[in-house]
Write a protein that holds these residues in place. Structure first.
Motif, PDB file in Angstrom:
ATOM      1  N   UNK A   1       0.819  -1.190   0.000  1.00 29.03           N
ATOM      2  CA  UNK A   1       0.000   0.000   0.000  1.00 29.03           C
ATOM      3  C   UNK A   1       0.861   1.252   0.000  1.00 29.03           C
ATOM      4  N   UNK A   2       1.993   1.180   0.651  1.00 34.38           N
ATOM      5  CA  UNK A   2       2.846   2.352   0.782  1.00 34.38           C
ATOM      6  C   UNK A   2       3.476   2.723  -0.558  1.00 34.38           C
ATOM      7  N   UNK A   3       3.657   1.760  -1.464  1.00 34.78           N
ATOM      8  CA  UNK A   3       4.261   2.042  -2.759  1.00 34.78           C
ATOM      9  C   UNK A   3       3.381   2.908  -3.652  1.00 34.78           C
ATOM     10  N   UNK A   4       2.129   3.071  -3.319  1.00 39.78           N
ATOM     11  CA  UNK A   4       1.221   3.869  -4.142  1.00 39.78           C
ATOM     12  C   UNK A   4       1.397   5.369  -3.928  1.00 39.78           C
ATOM     13  N   UNK A   5       2.109   5.774  -2.879  1.00 36.83           N
ATOM     14  CA  UNK A   5       2.217   7.183  -2.528  1.00 36.83           C
ATOM     15  C   UNK A   5       3.667   7.641  -2.615  1.00 36.83           C
ATOM     16  N   UNK A   6       3.874   8.931  -2.904  1.00 32.70           N
ATOM     17  CA  UNK A   6       5.252   9.450  -2.914  1.00 32.70           C
ATOM     18  C   UNK A   6       5.870   9.425  -1.515  1.00 32.70           C
ATOM     19  N   UNK A   7       7.173   9.535  -1.475  1.00 36.89           N
ATOM     20  CA  UNK A   7       7.921   9.377  -0.229  1.00 36.89           C
ATOM     21  C   UNK A   7       7.477  10.350   0.858  1.00 36.89           C
ATOM     22  N   UNK A   8       7.201  11.590   0.508  1.00 36.70           N
ATOM     23  CA  UNK A   8       6.852  12.570   1.540  1.00 36.70           C
ATOM     24  C   UNK A   8       5.441  12.382   2.088  1.00 36.70           C
ATOM     25  N   UNK A   9       4.628  11.494   1.507  1.00 39.47           N
ATOM     26  CA  UNK A   9       3.275  11.256   2.009  1.00 39.47           C
ATOM     27  C   UNK A   9       3.062   9.850   2.547  1.00 39.47           C
ATOM     28  N   UNK A  10       4.074   9.016   2.540  1.00 38.68           N
ATOM     29  CA  UNK A  10       3.897   7.603   2.887  1.00 38.68           C
ATOM     30  C   UNK A  10       3.448   7.388   4.325  1.00 38.68           C
ATOM     31  N   UNK A  11       4.025   8.085   5.268  1.00 33.74           N
ATOM     32  CA  UNK A  11       3.669   7.884   6.666  1.00 33.74           C
ATOM     33  C   UNK A  11       2.235   8.339   6.918  1.00 33.74           C
ATOM     34  N   UNK A  12       1.863   9.486   6.343  1.00 35.46           N
ATOM     35  CA  UNK A  12       0.499   9.981   6.520  1.00 35.46           C
ATOM     36  C   UNK A  12      -0.506   9.046   5.852  1.00 35.46           C
ATOM     37  N   UNK A  13      -0.170   8.514   4.692  1.00 35.83           N
ATOM     38  CA  UNK A  13      -1.075   7.590   4.004  1.00 35.83           C
ATOM     39  C   UNK A  13      -1.260   6.303   4.803  1.00 35.83           C
ATOM     40  N   UNK A  14      -0.189   5.776   5.361  1.00 37.31           N
ATOM     41  CA  UNK A  14      -0.291   4.560   6.165  1.00 37.31           C
ATOM     42  C   UNK A  14      -1.102   4.812   7.432  1.00 37.31           C
ATOM     43  N   UNK A  15      -0.886   5.958   8.080  1.00 39.05           N
ATOM     44  CA  UNK A  15      -1.624   6.276   9.310  1.00 39.05           C
ATOM     45  C   UNK A  15      -3.111   6.464   9.028  1.00 39.05           C
ATOM     46  N   UNK A  16      -3.436   7.167   7.946  1.00 36.74           N
ATOM     47  CA  UNK A  16      -4.848   7.374   7.616  1.00 36.74           C
ATOM     48  C   UNK A  16      -5.512   6.067   7.208  1.00 36.74           C
ATOM     49  N   UNK A  17      -4.776   5.221   6.503  1.00 35.89           N
ATOM     50  CA  UNK A  17      -5.315   3.919   6.110  1.00 35.89           C
ATOM     51  C   UNK A  17      -5.635   3.072   7.335  1.00 35.89           C
ATOM     52  N   UNK A  18      -4.754   3.051   8.307  1.00 34.73           N
ATOM     53  CA  UNK A  18      -4.998   2.288   9.523  1.00 34.73           C
ATOM     54  C   UNK A  18      -6.142   2.901  10.337  1.00 34.73           C
ATOM     55  N   UNK A  19      -6.238   4.231  10.366  1.00 34.76           N
ATOM     56  CA  UNK A  19      -7.311   4.888  11.105  1.00 34.76           C
ATOM     57  C   UNK A  19      -8.669   4.556  10.500  1.00 34.76           C
ATOM     58  N   UNK A  62      -3.177   0.099  -9.642  1.00 30.04           N
ATOM     59  CA  UNK A  62      -2.106   0.135 -10.647  1.00 30.04           C
ATOM     60  C   UNK A  62      -0.970  -0.830 -10.284  1.00 30.04           C
ATOM     61  N   UNK A  63      -0.309  -1.325 -11.300  1.00 32.94           N
ATOM     62  CA  UNK A  63       0.839  -2.194 -11.097  1.00 32.94           C
ATOM     63  C   UNK A  63       2.086  -1.345 -11.023  1.00 32.94           C
ATOM     64  N   UNK A  64       2.743  -1.319  -9.859  1.00 31.06           N
ATOM     65  CA  UNK A  64       3.928  -0.471  -9.710  1.00 31.06           C
ATOM     66  C   UNK A  64       5.186  -1.189 -10.186  1.00 31.06           C
ATOM     67  N   UNK A  65       5.194  -2.513 -10.155  1.00 30.81           N
ATOM     68  CA  UNK A  65       6.376  -3.236 -10.608  1.00 30.81           C
ATOM     69  C   UNK A  65       7.588  -2.928  -9.778  1.00 30.81           C
ATOM     70  N   UNK A  66       8.733  -2.915 -10.418  1.00 30.45           N
ATOM     71  CA  UNK A  66       9.979  -2.652  -9.687  1.00 30.45           C
ATOM     72  C   UNK A  66      10.593  -1.303 -10.045  1.00 30.45           C
ATOM     73  N   UNK A  67       9.893  -0.484 -10.823  1.00 26.26           N
ATOM     74  CA  UNK A  67      10.465   0.824 -11.172  1.00 26.26           C
ATOM     75  C   UNK A  67      10.381   1.767  -9.973  1.00 26.26           C
ATOM     76  N   UNK A  68      11.267   2.739  -9.955  1.00 27.44           N
ATOM     77  CA  UNK A  68      11.337   3.693  -8.843  1.00 27.44           C
ATOM     78  C   UNK A  68      10.194   4.692  -8.937  1.00 27.44           C
ATOM     79  N   UNK A  69       9.681   5.087  -7.773  1.00 30.11           N
ATOM     80  CA  UNK A  69       8.631   6.087  -7.703  1.00 30.11           C
ATOM     81  C   UNK A  69       9.263   7.461  -7.457  1.00 30.11           C
ATOM     82  N   UNK A  70       8.620   8.507  -7.926  1.00 29.95           N
ATOM     83  CA  UNK A  70       9.139   9.862  -7.718  1.00 29.95           C
ATOM     84  C   UNK A  70       8.784  10.382  -6.352  1.00 29.95           C
TER      85      UNK A  70
END
Length: 70
Positions: A1-19, A62-70
């Motif tokens: 789930x964390x791979x769907x979001x950019x690096x600066x939003x990953x923690x907030x996305x994970x916290x909101x998802x769990x909430x 979406x399929x993120x595969x192994x390519x790097x995210x921005x």
């Protein structure tokens, strides 16, 4: 789930998802008890419909595969 979001939003996305997941679990337990008292077939139809909708939405991720995210 964390791979769907950019690096600066990953923690907030994970916290909101769990909430929202925990809030949904609480509401689901409360609503299920109310619907069982109302009529037994209603929660079976409602939750099976939600299961099929969730499966369809997971299929649309979406399929993120192994390519790097921005």
């Amino acid at each position: 789930m964390v791979d769907l979001f950019p690096t600066n939003l990953r923690v907030m996305a994970a916290a909101m998802s769990m909430t929202f997941g925990r809030g949904g679990a609480l509401l689901g337990n409360l609503i299920f008890g109310f619907l069982i008292d109302l009529n037994c077939i209603i929660p079976i139809i409602v939750f099976s419909g939600m299961l099929f909708i969730s499966a369809f939405l997971c299929w649309m991720l979406p399929s993120t595969g192994s390519e790097a995210l921005d």
